[in-house]
Design a protein around this motif. Structure first.
Motif, PDB file in Angstrom:
ATOM      1  N   SER A 144       0.965  13.891  -5.594  1.00  0.00           N
ATOM      2  CA  SER A 144      -0.049  14.808  -6.117  1.00  0.00           C
ATOM      3  C   SER A 144      -0.438  15.842  -5.068  1.00  0.00           C
ATOM      4  O   SER A 144      -0.624  17.012  -5.381  1.00  0.00           O
ATOM      5  CB  SER A 144      -1.303  14.050  -6.542  1.00  0.00           C
ATOM      6  OG  SER A 144      -0.966  12.974  -7.366  1.00  0.00           O
ATOM      7  N   GLU A 145      -0.564  15.396  -3.820  1.00  0.00           N
ATOM      8  CA  GLU A 145      -0.970  16.338  -2.780  1.00  0.00           C
ATOM      9  C   GLU A 145       0.093  17.396  -2.558  1.00  0.00           C
ATOM     10  O   GLU A 145      -0.212  18.568  -2.324  1.00  0.00           O
ATOM     11  CB  GLU A 145      -1.247  15.592  -1.474  1.00  0.00           C
ATOM     12  CG  GLU A 145      -2.514  14.795  -1.574  1.00  0.00           C
ATOM     13  CD  GLU A 145      -2.940  14.199  -0.258  1.00  0.00           C
ATOM     14  OE1 GLU A 145      -3.733  13.262  -0.284  1.00  0.00           O
ATOM     15  OE2 GLU A 145      -2.474  14.664   0.808  1.00  0.00           O
ATOM     16  N   ASN A 152       0.825  -1.208   0.000  1.00  0.00           N
ATOM     17  CA  ASN A 152       0.000   0.000   0.000  1.00  0.00           C
ATOM     18  C   ASN A 152       0.857   1.255   0.000  1.00  0.00           C
ATOM     19  O   ASN A 152       0.458   2.283  -0.526  1.00  0.00           O
ATOM     20  CB  ASN A 152      -0.902   0.027   1.230  1.00  0.00           C
ATOM     21  CG  ASN A 152      -2.089  -0.888   1.061  1.00  0.00           C
ATOM     22  OD1 ASN A 152      -2.386  -1.296  -0.054  1.00  0.00           O
ATOM     23  ND2 ASN A 152      -2.749  -1.204   2.155  1.00  0.00           N
ATOM     24  N   ARG A 160       1.294   2.980  -3.364  1.00  0.00           N
ATOM     25  CA  ARG A 160       0.138   3.755  -3.821  1.00  0.00           C
ATOM     26  C   ARG A 160       0.075   5.067  -3.054  1.00  0.00           C
ATOM     27  O   ARG A 160      -0.209   6.116  -3.610  1.00  0.00           O
ATOM     28  CB  ARG A 160      -1.149   2.969  -3.586  1.00  0.00           C
ATOM     29  CG  ARG A 160      -1.205   1.686  -4.400  1.00  0.00           C
ATOM     30  CD  ARG A 160      -2.621   1.289  -4.702  1.00  0.00           C
ATOM     31  NE  ARG A 160      -3.429   1.104  -3.513  1.00  0.00           N
ATOM     32  CZ  ARG A 160      -3.978  -0.048  -3.153  1.00  0.00           C
ATOM     33  NH1 ARG A 160      -3.805  -1.109  -3.906  1.00  0.00           N
ATOM     34  NH2 ARG A 160      -4.721  -0.133  -2.090  1.00  0.00           N
ATOM     35  N   GLU A 161       0.351   4.965  -1.755  1.00  0.00           N
ATOM     36  CA  GLU A 161       0.267   6.177  -0.941  1.00  0.00           C
ATOM     37  C   GLU A 161       1.310   7.205  -1.354  1.00  0.00           C
ATOM     38  O   GLU A 161       1.063   8.405  -1.284  1.00  0.00           O
ATOM     39  CB  GLU A 161       0.369   5.826   0.547  1.00  0.00           C
ATOM     40  CG  GLU A 161      -0.972   5.317   1.052  1.00  0.00           C
ATOM     41  CD  GLU A 161      -0.891   4.498   2.330  1.00  0.00           C
ATOM     42  OE1 GLU A 161       0.114   4.620   3.060  1.00  0.00           O
ATOM     43  OE2 GLU A 161      -1.833   3.716   2.584  1.00  0.00           O
ATOM     44  N   CYS A 214      -0.055   9.237  -4.119  1.00  0.00           N
ATOM     45  CA  CYS A 214      -1.022  10.164  -3.556  1.00  0.00           C
ATOM     46  C   CYS A 214      -0.308  11.355  -2.939  1.00  0.00           C
ATOM     47  O   CYS A 214      -0.689  12.508  -3.138  1.00  0.00           O
ATOM     48  CB  CYS A 214      -1.838   9.393  -2.527  1.00  0.00           C
ATOM     49  SG  CYS A 214      -2.795  10.357  -1.400  1.00  0.00           S
TER      50      CYS A 214
END
Lengths: 189, 189
Positions: B126-127, B116, B119-120, B123
């Motif tokens: 982008s943040e 995971n 994937r994080e 994220c």
């Protein structure tokens, strides 16, 4: 938006699929993922292993297929009397399911599938549900019902994004905010 | 929002990682995925296969790791003079990259990763980019700069959702609509 199924309901093919899916669900309930094997599933379902290999290719794809089914929404979602309420009721149930251990496993199985078609089926499930709730709102005569795209981009997309990448914020409170925004915004197209 | 990296820059570990990543990128340019093997990558990078197995576990995880790096945005995104313009410029480039064949492969690699954390990291990339563009807009004195959450839910989430599930609608025109909505909406919190 009907879901196109590769399998004709009621045929032999559909019976095999149901038996194999059922076997996976039952074995998953009592075994950890690493213990699951194709021969086991085949024996439990009363089919040959080669039936499974021919149809699904490998265990990962079979498990992903079962997991997609898990994401199929109820045909008849709760009617709360308003679109906002219906979205919240459906969404809370979906978030609860998808943040559970089996739900997270199902989500991972689907994302790990090499077949884009499986991911797309999940997408169609959510879109088809949005369409149902939208039709219901229109037939109630609700004012300012957003477009289908608006509901998908405004509600389904942030739910999915948070579930995949940032589970902590996949909450009922955030859901309420996404719904309020999707219903409040003037379309700027 | 700094990206936490497991590898100390400049150390031996970082040099091994860079050599192995570089080998994967070079081999991917001339070979199809199915032809790629860990011993090949090791030879090309000048390390032992066991170094790779110890650090990444298997080829799929190594390839996913390289793919995450591909998604790391530029440190210094284009400055167009407005937040809407900056978002559009970044987003169009991102969509172009992610709808290309290598981009789609990278996205699939990351989604298929069992970790995971990978994937994080996407994220967070982008943040962190949204935070940069937002700070820039605030320092320009732009009116009505949305919250970070609003930008993530309103722009990054639909982009990602469409890229993953419905590539046809991951377009510059839709991006323009997502941005306009994210900037137009009154916060309803």
């Amino acid at each position: 938006m009907p879901i196109k199924e590769a399998v004709r309901p009621g045929g032999r093919s559909a019976r095999v699929q149901e038996a194999v899916h059922q076997a996976v669900r039952e074995l998953q309930a009592v075994k950890s993922r690493d213990e699951l094997t194709v021969p086991q599933v085949a024996e439990h379902a009363g089919v040959t292993p080669s039936t499974i290999y021919r149809r699904w290719g490998n265990l990962a794809e079979l498990v992903a297929d079962v997991s997609v089914e898990r994401m199929r929404p109820d045909d008849d979602p709760v009617d709360t009397g308003t679109l906002a309420g219906d979205l919240q009721a459906w969404g809370e149930q979906y978030l609860e399911e998808m943040t559970s251990v089996p739900g997270q496993r199902a989500l991972n199985d689907v994302m790990a599938s090499a077949e884009n078609g499986r991911r797309e089926r999940c997408c169609h499930y959510s879109e088809s549900l949005m369409a149902t709730l939208r039709e219901r709102a229109l037939s109630r005569g609700e004012a300012a019902v957003p477009s289908l795209d608006r509901l998908v981009d405004g509600v389904v997309a942030p739910m999915t994004y948070r579930l995949l990448y940032d589970r902590e914020s996949a909450t009922a409170a955030n859901l309420r905010r996404w719904i309020a925004r999707a219903l409040a915004v003037e379309d700027v197209d």
